[in-house]
Scaffold this active site. Structure first.
Site, mmCIF file in Angstrom:
data_model
loop_
_atom_site.group_PDB
_atom_site.id
_atom_site.type_symbol
_atom_site.label_atom_id
_atom_site.label_comp_id
_atom_site.label_asym_id
_atom_site.label_seq_id
_atom_site.Cartn_x
_atom_site.Cartn_y
_atom_site.Cartn_z
ATOM 1 N N GLY A 159 0.821 -1.206 0.000
ATOM 2 C CA GLY A 159 0.000 0.000 0.000
ATOM 3 C C GLY A 159 0.855 1.256 0.000
ATOM 4 C CG ASN B 58 -5.489 -8.767 0.329
ATOM 5 O OD1 ASN B 58 -5.106 -7.594 0.294
ATOM 6 N ND2 ASN B 58 -6.689 -9.116 0.751
ATOM 7 C CG LEU C 126 1.529 -14.990 7.986
ATOM 8 C CD1 LEU C 126 1.635 -15.546 6.565
ATOM 9 C CD2 LEU C 126 1.627 -13.457 7.930
ATOM 10 C CE LYS D 136 -13.093 -12.922 6.735
ATOM 11 N NZ LYS D 136 -13.227 -13.752 5.554
ATOM 12 C CG ASN E 25 -5.490 -14.142 11.903
ATOM 13 O OD1 ASN E 25 -5.807 -14.947 12.789
ATOM 14 N ND2 ASN E 25 -6.066 -14.147 10.712
ATOM 15 C CE1 TYR F 202 -9.795 2.968 7.454
ATOM 16 C CE2 TYR F 202 -10.403 5.143 8.265
ATOM 17 C CZ TYR F 202 -9.433 4.242 7.850
ATOM 18 O OH TYR F 202 -8.105 4.622 7.846
ATOM 19 C CE LYS G 135 -7.747 1.438 10.152
ATOM 20 N NZ LYS G 135 -6.422 0.802 10.067
ATOM 21 C CB THR H 108 -0.467 10.545 5.613
ATOM 22 O OG1 THR H 108 -0.453 10.773 7.021
ATOM 23 C CG2 THR H 108 0.957 10.440 5.112
HETATM 24 P P1 NAD Z 1 -3.582 1.621 1.139
HETATM 25 O O1 NAD Z 1 -4.937 1.193 0.699
HETATM 26 O O2 NAD Z 1 -2.674 2.213 0.124
HETATM 27 O O3 NAD Z 1 -2.809 0.389 1.803
HETATM 28 C C1 NAD Z 1 -3.447 -0.646 2.501
HETATM 29 C C2 NAD Z 1 -2.826 -1.971 2.068
HETATM 30 O O4 NAD Z 1 -3.434 -3.034 2.825
HETATM 31 C C3 NAD Z 1 -3.076 -2.272 0.588
HETATM 32 O O5 NAD Z 1 -1.868 -2.607 -0.059
HETATM 33 C C4 NAD Z 1 -4.044 -3.455 0.620
HETATM 34 O O6 NAD Z 1 -3.933 -4.290 -0.513
HETATM 35 C C5 NAD Z 1 -3.648 -4.125 1.929
HETATM 36 N N1 NAD Z 1 -4.687 -4.985 2.486
HETATM 37 C C6 NAD Z 1 -5.986 -4.686 2.712
HETATM 38 N N2 NAD Z 1 -6.634 -5.730 3.235
HETATM 39 C C7 NAD Z 1 -5.720 -6.738 3.357
HETATM 40 C C8 NAD Z 1 -5.780 -8.065 3.838
HETATM 41 N N3 NAD Z 1 -6.910 -8.616 4.304
HETATM 42 N N4 NAD Z 1 -4.645 -8.816 3.825
HETATM 43 C C9 NAD Z 1 -3.484 -8.292 3.347
HETATM 44 N N5 NAD Z 1 -3.366 -7.040 2.888
HETATM 45 C C10 NAD Z 1 -4.477 -6.265 2.883
HETATM 46 O O7 NAD Z 1 -3.800 2.611 2.360
HETATM 47 P P2 NAD Z 1 -2.727 3.510 3.153
HETATM 48 O O8 NAD Z 1 -3.083 4.915 2.948
HETATM 49 O O9 NAD Z 1 -1.356 3.052 2.868
HETATM 50 O O10 NAD Z 1 -3.109 3.146 4.654
HETATM 51 C C11 NAD Z 1 -2.371 2.161 5.379
HETATM 52 C C12 NAD Z 1 -2.882 2.082 6.803
HETATM 53 O O11 NAD Z 1 -2.784 3.356 7.445
HETATM 54 C C13 NAD Z 1 -4.366 1.657 6.906
HETATM 55 O O12 NAD Z 1 -4.511 0.816 8.023
HETATM 56 C C14 NAD Z 1 -5.077 2.971 7.152
HETATM 57 O O13 NAD Z 1 -6.268 2.799 7.856
HETATM 58 C C15 NAD Z 1 -4.038 3.744 7.960
HETATM 59 N N6 NAD Z 1 -4.252 5.202 7.823
HETATM 60 C C16 NAD Z 1 -3.881 5.844 6.681
HETATM 61 C C17 NAD Z 1 -4.101 7.219 6.568
HETATM 62 C C18 NAD Z 1 -3.686 8.000 5.361
HETATM 63 O O14 NAD Z 1 -3.908 9.211 5.321
HETATM 64 N N7 NAD Z 1 -3.053 7.420 4.356
HETATM 65 C C19 NAD Z 1 -4.723 7.913 7.617
HETATM 66 C C20 NAD Z 1 -5.120 7.201 8.741
HETATM 67 C C21 NAD Z 1 -4.855 5.851 8.848
#
Ligand code: NAD
Ligand code: UDP
Length: 312
Positions: free
Chosen positions: A13, A35, A64, A93, A101, A147, A151, A177
């Site tokens: 991500g 995934n 895992l 989920k 996990n 969401y 969380k 971010t």
């Molecule tokens: P993103 O969607 O780019 O990255 C999330 C990653 O998690 C993706 O690569 C996705 O494929 C993977 N993923 C989702 N479900 C999965 C599963 N069941 N098994 C394996 N992989 C799985 O989002 P991001 O912006 O990089 O956010 C990352 C984390 O930071 C998240 O938990 C998000 O809630 C948290 N967050 C992000 C922000 C932001 O501004 N970017 C703000 C608050 C919180």
């Protein structure tokens, strides 16, 4: 505590891939798991040949087994409102079964565990700026609850492993971010506005644009997570991480139009249900605990992000 092997969930991500880069640059061994639900293999393809990087294509809602883990960074979860509304059940989920996990792996290996929570747990806040002691104002049955409440559940279960199992658990509440590797179609405001401005399309401001957000550039966030991960005495701490410079969304649109020299026009669309009216982190706690504070201003960060989208 000696840390060598790091498990990063959500490694493909936006934030997860930058975390992989940071820990690999600092000679740690990184096991990335994803995934590709919302992430992309492109974000990690430059890492695949590295000796210290291992990638497991896996849905973390399934168990895992790993040989050795010292630190878990649990970041897997759709993060853009467009993504989590498209994948509501997956979002719930991954924050319930998936979090469980990750916690079980941490317990089994006696590993440090960090959960990526969010400013969304404060909902549409009635206290401003938001400090960690604020309990939030969340609609438990609205569309965003898949969401927000997920969380909040993850935070509750992580706290329970800290209290009952003495796990070295830390929660980071991340505020908006942005930066390179966000998807141009991910629906969040910065990539939307930049893509629209570069393509000379209308800039879609939702509502009247008076709502505020505080935007943190990705390198600042990664520095903060790195500090939190490697500082020993933070067991059980909940910490906001973000940039307290607060902007109205309409002003963000104007900044992006100016920085891209775009001829795009601003148009107004309806505000999504339960869209928070204001958001700004109180970062007093993290500053006091680690000395961390953001360094990149919005204008600098937006320029770097525009360059990224231009070169894509
Ligand atoms: P993103 O969607 O780019 O990255 C999330 C990653 O998690 C993706 O690569 C996705 O494929 C993977 N993923 C989702 N479900 C999965 C599963 N069941 N098994 C394996 N992989 C799985 O989002 P991001 O912006 O990089 O956010 C990352 C984390 O930071 C998240 O938990 C998000 O809630 C948290 N967050 C992000 C922000 C932001 O501004 N970017 C703000 C608050 C919180
Ligand atoms: N927003 C907007 N136009 C867009 C995308 C988002 O006006 O094209 C607004 C959205 O309504 C919210 C803010 O920008 O008030 C931040 O939205 P984003 O989806 O980036 O993240 P959120 O903070 O809502 O999780």
């Amino acid at each position: 505590m000696k840390i060598r092997n790091i498990l990063i969930s959500g490694a493909a991500g936006f934030i997860g891939s930058h975390l992989c880069d940071k820990f690999l640059e600092n000679s740690y061994h990184v096991i990335g798991v994803d995934n590709f639900l919302t992430g992309t293999p492109k974000n990690i393809e430059h890492l695949l040949e590295m000796e210290n990087f291992e990638f497991i294509h896996h849905d973390i809602t399934a168990p895992l087994e790993l040989n050795s883990v010292d630190l878990i960074l649990h970041f897997a979860c759709p993060a853009s409102p467009v993504d989590y509304l498209k994948f509501p059940l997956e979002t719930m989920k991954v924050n319930s079964v998936g979090t469980l996990n990750m916690l079980e792996i941490a317990k089994k290996h006696d590993a440090r565990y960090i959960f990526a929570s969010t400013s969304e747990i404060y909902g549409d806040p009635t206290v401003h700026p938001q400090s960690e002691s604020y309990w939030g104002n969340v609609n438990p049955i609205g569309p965003r609850s898949v969401y927000d409440e997920a969380k909040r559940f993850s935070e509750a279960i992580s706290m329970s492993y800290f209290r009952e199992q003495s796990l070295d658990m830390r929660i980071i509440r991340i505020f908006n971010t942005y930066g390179p590797r966000m998807k141009s179609n991910d629906g969040r405001v910065v990539p939307n506005f930049i893509t629209q401005a570069l393509n000379m399309e209308n800039i879609t401001v939702y509502g009247n644009g008076d709502q505020t957000r505080s935007f943190c550039y990705i390198t600042d966030l990664i520095e903060g997570i790195f500090e939190i991960a490697l500082t020993d005495n933070l067991k059980g701490e909940i910490m906001n991480l973000g940039n307290p410079e607060e902007y109205k969304i309409i002003d963000l649109a104007k900044i992006i139009i100016e920085k891209t020299s775009s001829e795009s026009q601003i148009i107004y669309k309806s505000l999504p249900e339960d869209d928070p009216k204001q958001r700004c982190p109180d970062i007093t706690k993290i500053k006091g605990l680690t000395g961390w504070q953001p360094k990149v201003s919005l204008k600098e960060g937006i320029n770097l992000t525009i360059d990224y989208f231009k070169n894509k």
